[in-house]
Design a protein around this motif. Structure first.
Motif, PDB file in Angstrom:
ATOM      1  N   ARG A  84     -15.075  21.721  48.592  1.00 41.83           N
ATOM      2  CA  ARG A  84     -13.897  22.034  47.765  1.00 41.83           C
ATOM      3  C   ARG A  84     -13.517  20.812  46.935  1.00 41.83           C
ATOM      4  N   TRP A  85     -13.575  19.636  47.561  1.00 39.62           N
ATOM      5  CA  TRP A  85     -13.309  18.391  46.824  1.00 39.62           C
ATOM      6  C   TRP A  85     -14.371  18.191  45.753  1.00 39.62           C
ATOM      7  N   ALA A  86     -15.644  18.365  46.113  1.00 40.38           N
ATOM      8  CA  ALA A  86     -16.732  18.170  45.145  1.00 40.38           C
ATOM      9  C   ALA A  86     -16.545  19.096  43.940  1.00 40.38           C
ATOM     10  N   HIS A  87     -16.130  20.316  44.192  1.00 45.41           N
ATOM     11  CA  HIS A  87     -15.894  21.251  43.093  1.00 45.41           C
ATOM     12  C   HIS A  87     -14.822  20.701  42.151  1.00 45.41           C
ATOM     13  N   SER A  88     -13.809  20.068  42.708  1.00 49.43           N
ATOM     14  CA  SER A  88     -12.726  19.521  41.883  1.00 49.43           C
ATOM     15  C   SER A  88     -13.175  18.302  41.076  1.00 49.43           C
ATOM     16  N   THR A  89     -14.261  17.657  41.483  1.00 51.57           N
ATOM     17  CA  THR A  89     -14.748  16.465  40.774  1.00 51.57           C
ATOM     18  C   THR A  89     -15.848  16.795  39.765  1.00 51.57           C
ATOM     19  N   THR A  90     -16.247  18.038  39.674  1.00 51.38           N
ATOM     20  CA  THR A  90     -17.390  18.422  38.842  1.00 51.38           C
ATOM     21  C   THR A  90     -17.095  18.465  37.338  1.00 51.38           C
ATOM     22  N   PRO A  91     -15.898  18.823  36.873  1.00 53.10           N
ATOM     23  CA  PRO A  91     -15.681  18.929  35.428  1.00 53.10           C
ATOM     24  C   PRO A  91     -16.108  17.706  34.605  1.00 53.10           C
ATOM     25  N   PRO A  92     -15.835  16.459  35.012  1.00 49.57           N
ATOM     26  CA  PRO A  92     -16.288  15.331  34.186  1.00 49.57           C
ATOM     27  C   PRO A  92     -17.812  15.266  34.047  1.00 49.57           C
ATOM     28  N   LEU A  93     -18.518  15.687  35.085  1.00 48.26           N
ATOM     29  CA  LEU A  93     -19.983  15.676  35.036  1.00 48.26           C
ATOM     30  C   LEU A  93     -20.504  16.733  34.063  1.00 48.26           C
ATOM     31  N   VAL A  94     -19.905  17.906  34.119  1.00 43.92           N
ATOM     32  CA  VAL A  94     -20.288  18.987  33.201  1.00 43.92           C
ATOM     33  C   VAL A  94     -19.958  18.587  31.764  1.00 43.92           C
ATOM     34  N   GLU A  95     -18.787  17.990  31.566  1.00 39.17           N
ATOM     35  CA  GLU A  95     -18.407  17.544  30.225  1.00 39.17           C
ATOM     36  C   GLU A  95     -19.369  16.486  29.693  1.00 39.17           C
ATOM     37  N   ALA A  96     -19.912  15.665  30.587  1.00 35.94           N
ATOM     38  CA  ALA A  96     -20.863  14.623  30.174  1.00 35.94           C
ATOM     39  C   ALA A  96     -22.226  15.213  29.823  1.00 35.94           C
ATOM     40  N   GLY A  97     -22.510  16.441  30.307  1.00 38.85           N
ATOM     41  CA  GLY A  97     -23.764  17.091  29.950  1.00 38.85           C
ATOM     42  C   GLY A  97     -24.661  17.501  31.095  1.00 38.85           C
ATOM     43  N   GLU A  98     -24.195  17.367  32.324  1.00 37.56           N
ATOM     44  CA  GLU A  98     -24.998  17.814  33.468  1.00 37.56           C
ATOM     45  C   GLU A  98     -24.721  19.297  33.699  1.00 37.56           C
ATOM     46  N   ASP A  99     -25.776  20.095  33.768  1.00 37.44           N
ATOM     47  CA  ASP A  99     -25.644  21.525  34.043  1.00 37.44           C
ATOM     48  C   ASP A  99     -25.608  21.678  35.565  1.00 37.44           C
ATOM     49  N   ILE A 100     -24.436  21.976  36.096  1.00 32.93           N
ATOM     50  CA  ILE A 100     -24.242  22.064  37.539  1.00 32.93           C
ATOM     51  C   ILE A 100     -23.924  23.508  37.898  1.00 32.93           C
ATOM     52  N   ARG A 101     -24.666  23.988  38.897  1.00 33.82           N
ATOM     53  CA  ARG A 101     -24.491  25.371  39.328  1.00 33.82           C
ATOM     54  C   ARG A 101     -24.385  25.447  40.841  1.00 33.82           C
ATOM     55  N   TRP A 102     -23.652  26.441  41.284  1.00 35.58           N
ATOM     56  CA  TRP A 102     -23.353  26.657  42.700  1.00 35.58           C
ATOM     57  C   TRP A 102     -24.131  27.860  43.192  1.00 35.58           C
ATOM     58  N   VAL A 103     -24.677  27.738  44.391  1.00 38.32           N
ATOM     59  CA  VAL A 103     -25.517  28.783  44.958  1.00 38.32           C
ATOM     60  C   VAL A 103     -25.046  29.091  46.378  1.00 38.32           C
ATOM     61  N   PRO A 104     -24.451  30.245  46.589  1.00 39.44           N
ATOM     62  CA  PRO A 104     -24.051  30.592  47.954  1.00 39.44           C
ATOM     63  C   PRO A 104     -25.275  30.625  48.875  1.00 39.44           C
ATOM     64  N   ARG A 105     -25.178  29.927  49.987  1.00 40.84           N
ATOM     65  CA  ARG A 105     -26.296  29.817  50.928  1.00 40.84           C
ATOM     66  C   ARG A 105     -26.811  31.191  51.365  1.00 40.84           C
ATOM     67  N   ARG A 106     -25.923  32.149  51.493  1.00 38.04           N
ATOM     68  CA  ARG A 106     -26.339  33.478  51.957  1.00 38.04           C
ATOM     69  C   ARG A 106     -27.328  34.131  50.994  1.00 38.04           C
ATOM     70  N   THR A 107     -27.383  33.662  49.735  1.00 41.93           N
ATOM     71  CA  THR A 107     -28.299  34.272  48.755  1.00 41.93           C
ATOM     72  C   THR A 107     -29.685  33.646  48.765  1.00 41.93           C
ATOM     73  N   VAL A 108     -29.894  32.604  49.565  1.00 39.91           N
ATOM     74  CA  VAL A 108     -31.196  31.921  49.550  1.00 39.91           C
ATOM     75  C   VAL A 108     -31.934  32.020  50.886  1.00 39.91           C
ATOM     76  N   SER A 109     -31.484  32.908  51.762  1.00 35.79           N
ATOM     77  CA  SER A 109     -32.082  33.010  53.096  1.00 35.79           C
ATOM     78  C   SER A 109     -33.576  33.261  53.067  1.00 35.79           C
ATOM     79  N   SER A 110     -34.060  33.992  52.099  1.00 38.03           N
ATOM     80  CA  SER A 110     -35.484  34.344  52.064  1.00 38.03           C
ATOM     81  C   SER A 110     -36.320  33.380  51.219  1.00 38.03           C
ATOM     82  N   LEU A 111     -35.719  32.273  50.770  1.00 42.77           N
ATOM     83  CA  LEU A 111     -36.451  31.298  49.954  1.00 42.77           C
ATOM     84  C   LEU A 111     -36.990  30.160  50.811  1.00 42.77           C
ATOM     85  N   ALA A 112     -38.158  29.664  50.451  1.00 40.57           N
ATOM     86  CA  ALA A 112     -38.723  28.475  51.099  1.00 40.57           C
ATOM     87  C   ALA A 112     -38.134  27.255  50.403  1.00 40.57           C
TER      88      ALA A 112
END
Length: 171
Positions: A83-111
């Motif tokens: 939750r804290w990390a999410h609050s610190t992400t806007p400056p990184l995105v504004e600088a040009g880093e493409d940051i995306r969030w992935v719920p763990r439950r959606t990657v269960s079948s991935l290696a």
């Protein structure tokens, strides 16, 4: 092969075109984040000055056409740290880093690799080893084609399920 902190920091200035980063922990305890996280936990405002160096690196790279993408595989509801990390992400995105969030439950079948990593220009993988408390313990570089392929395919699969920071709702 182990890598020192100075060499690691230099990677982000020296790479040619693409830096992919996958984070898979729900909590970290890296030295640079301890004080800002503690202040956030106390309800204090953050000016994000402690992130200026990384934001400047991103801006310089983006000005040269370099790509910075980060996928964060997270448990939901988010840990306090995330939750804290999410609050610190806007400056990184504004600088040009493409940051995306992935719920763990959606990657269960991935290696997925066993550790966080950076994939640099599709030529080297930098694995990040953390202690159980989230402190950085070791940085290990691999140019093994199998490691590169695993990390590339894992990143691509995760990225396909990722939610852009601007669209991700904290749960």
């Amino acid at each position: 092969m182990a890598m020192g902190q100075d060499e690691f920091d230099g990677l982000f200035e020296e790479f040619e075109s693409e830096c992919l980063h996958m984070e898979m922990r729900d909590s970290y305890g890296t030295q640079a984040e301890i004080l800002p996280f503690a202040k956030w936990a106390e309800g204090e405002e953050d000016d994000f000055a402690w992130m200026d160096g990384w934001c400047d690196t991103i801006r310089r790279g983006r000005a040269k056409g370099k790509v910075f993408r980060r996928a964060l595989v997270v448990s939901e509801p988010l840990s306090r740290y995330q939750r804290w990390a999410h609050s610190t992400t806007p400056p990184l995105v504004e600088a040009g880093e493409d940051i995306r969030w992935v719920p763990r439950r959606t990657v269960s079948s991935l290696a997925l690799p066993g550790n966080d990593f950076y994939l640099i220009d599709g030529e080297k993988v930098v694995f990040m080893h953390y202690s159980g408390e989230g402190a950085m313990e070791d940085i290990v570089v691999s140019t093994d084609p199998a490691d590169i392929e695993l990390c590339r395919s894992a990143f691509d699969a995760v990225w396909g399920r990722a939610i852009p920071h601007s669209d991700y709702r904290v749960v």
